[in-house]
Design an enzyme around this catalytic site. Structure first.
Site, short mmCIF file in Angstrom:
data_model
loop_
_atom_site.label_atom_id
_atom_site.label_comp_id
_atom_site.label_asym_id
_atom_site.label_seq_id
_atom_site.Cartn_x
_atom_site.Cartn_y
_atom_site.Cartn_z
N ASP A 1 107.43 11.57 53.87
CA ASP A 1 106.92 10.34 54.49
C ASP A 1 106.93 9.22 53.46
O ASP A 1 106.85 9.46 52.25
CB ASP A 1 105.52 10.55 55.09
CG ASP A 1 104.46 10.97 54.07
OD1 ASP A 1 104.82 11.68 53.11
OD2 ASP A 1 103.29 10.58 54.23
N GLU B 1 101.64 12.63 52.95
CA GLU B 1 101.13 12.35 51.61
C GLU B 1 100.68 10.90 51.54
O GLU B 1 99.67 10.58 50.93
CB GLU B 1 102.20 12.61 50.54
CG GLU B 1 101.64 12.84 49.14
CD GLU B 1 101.37 11.57 48.37
OE1 GLU B 1 100.56 11.60 47.43
OE2 GLU B 1 101.95 10.52 48.70
#
Ligand SMILES: [Zn+2]
Length: 395
Positions: A76, A141
């Site tokens: 991400d 994250e």
């Protein structure tokens, strides 16, 4: 079979996936497509929790006879920000002047692209690579980090997985590849102080109790004296007041309440518990000071609420692992990296409960910025460092 030995091609495929947290965006599929032909079995569990978005993760393992090495990272990325300010479109992976542009180029699709290439190269040279390798890749994250690495490790452990060492591919180098390895992280905790006063007329303070006076007294006690001078492995503990809120639009009214929120980054002088106790102690003592509250005999009426998410401080003590990575970096780049615990938290804080963990990746200068980009030469160098590290780890 498509070759994944080229980190530049791997990274271009990953940048093309618009995986702005928490969207998968095709990025995990791209990794699966790279790893499956290399003999990895790939699973993609989705984790959920009330109040947070569902997030897809990836666990890929290639089994061998020997130690088990984990590579961890995230696909991400943070939002692109001001898209028209980018030199090239943020998901185009265009190369200009020897640099590939794109959101996630260094944080941290680039690290993943290089590690995949390194594994592919190792297997090309020695298809019976001794030992097992797994990829622990999350899509959570940059988001709340609730449905990501923490749950993925629990999930894998419940299936019987265990690891001997882990490397995280976050961008750890401040200026040049080879500068810095992260061997630990500071802890982080946050709290909000609310002071209850008595509202009144600014011209008649004796009839009111201004909570701003109390709050300033309390905050002062958190800012001075310093918590410590730092330790052998860590910089000094630091507290920042991140917001002070009164929300009072009137100049002639003493407000009713005032709040302040702080975040503290702490070293191994403290544990969560001892640091919380220290802060409670400072606030209690300060609440009885009257310098800023003349004429008031009662202590400051306050409440302290800790924010839920505490990150524990940790330091990796595996000298062999640190030495192996340091010498791989030195052999390839000619630079002996500095061992550091600086910066923010990372998913290493979850991994440290399962095996020793070190972090090394690209140069972080442009992470989260407009025009995030990576030098093509760095992709090749990092791939060589990882390749060397893998083969020395299993040697
Ligand atoms: Zn990152």
């Amino acid at each position: 079979m498509k070759s994944s030995t080229d980190p530049v091609q791997n990274l271009a495929q990953l940048i093309a996936c618009p995986s702005v947290t928490p969207a998968e965006g095709g990025a995990l599929t791209a990794i699966q497509t790279m790893l499956a032909p290399l003999g990895f079995s790939v699973e993609r569990p989705v984790f959920s929790e009330a109040g947070t978005p569902d997030v897809e993760n990836l666990y890929a393992r290639r089994s061998g006879n020997g130690p088990h090495l984990m590579f961890a990272g995230h696909t991400d990325v943070v939002p692109v920000g001001d898209e028209i300010a980018w030199t090239v479109p943020p998901f185009s992976a265009e190369i200009r002047n020897g640099e590939m542009y794109g959101r996630g180029a260094v944080d941290m699709k680039g690290g993943i692209a290089c590690f995949v290439a390194a594994v592919a190269r190792c297997l090309e040279k020695n298809s019976a690579l001794k030992g097992s390798i797994s990829f622990v890749i999350t899509g959570d994250e940059e988001g709340p980090s609730i449905n990501g690495t923490g749950k993925l490790l629990e999930w894998a452990k419940a299936k019987g997985e265990s690891w001997d060492a882990a490397i995280v591919g976050e961008p750890t180098n401040p200026a040049r590849l080879g500068d810095m390895i992260k061997v630990g992280r500071r802890g982080s905790l946050s709290g909000t102080i609310t002071v209850q006063g008595v509202q009144g007329h600014a011209a008649y303070p004796h009839l009111a109790d201004n909570p701003v006076r109390g709050l300033v007294t309390l905050v002062d006690s958190l800012l001075y004296p310093v918590f410590d001078e730092g330790t052998k492995d860590f910089q000094p503990t630091n507290l920042e007041v991140t917001t002070i809120d009164v929300g009072n639009p009137a100049v002639n009214v003493i407000p009713n309440t005032a709040t302040a929120t702080f975040n503290i980054r702490f070293n191994d002088t403290w544990t969560d518990e001892t640091l919380m106790a220290e802060i409670h102690n400072r606030l209690d003592q300060a609440s009885r000071r009257h310098k800023l509250r003349p004429g008031k005999s009662e202590p400051v009426n306050y409440e302290l609420n800790w924010r839920n998410r505490v990150s524990h401080v940790f330091l990796t003590h595996d000298e062999k692992l640190i030495g192996l990575l340091s010498s791989s970096i030195e052999k390839v780049t000619g630079t002996r990296p500095q061992l550091s615990t600086s910066g923010g938290t990372s998913d290493a804080r979850f991994i440290k409960d399962y095996c020793p963990v070190v972090e090394f990746g690209l140069v972080g200068k442009t992470m989260h910025m407009v025009d995030e980009r990576v030098a093509i030469a760095d992709l090749e160098t990092l791939t060589q460092v990882y390749e060397r590290f893998i083969s020395d780890f299993f040697a």
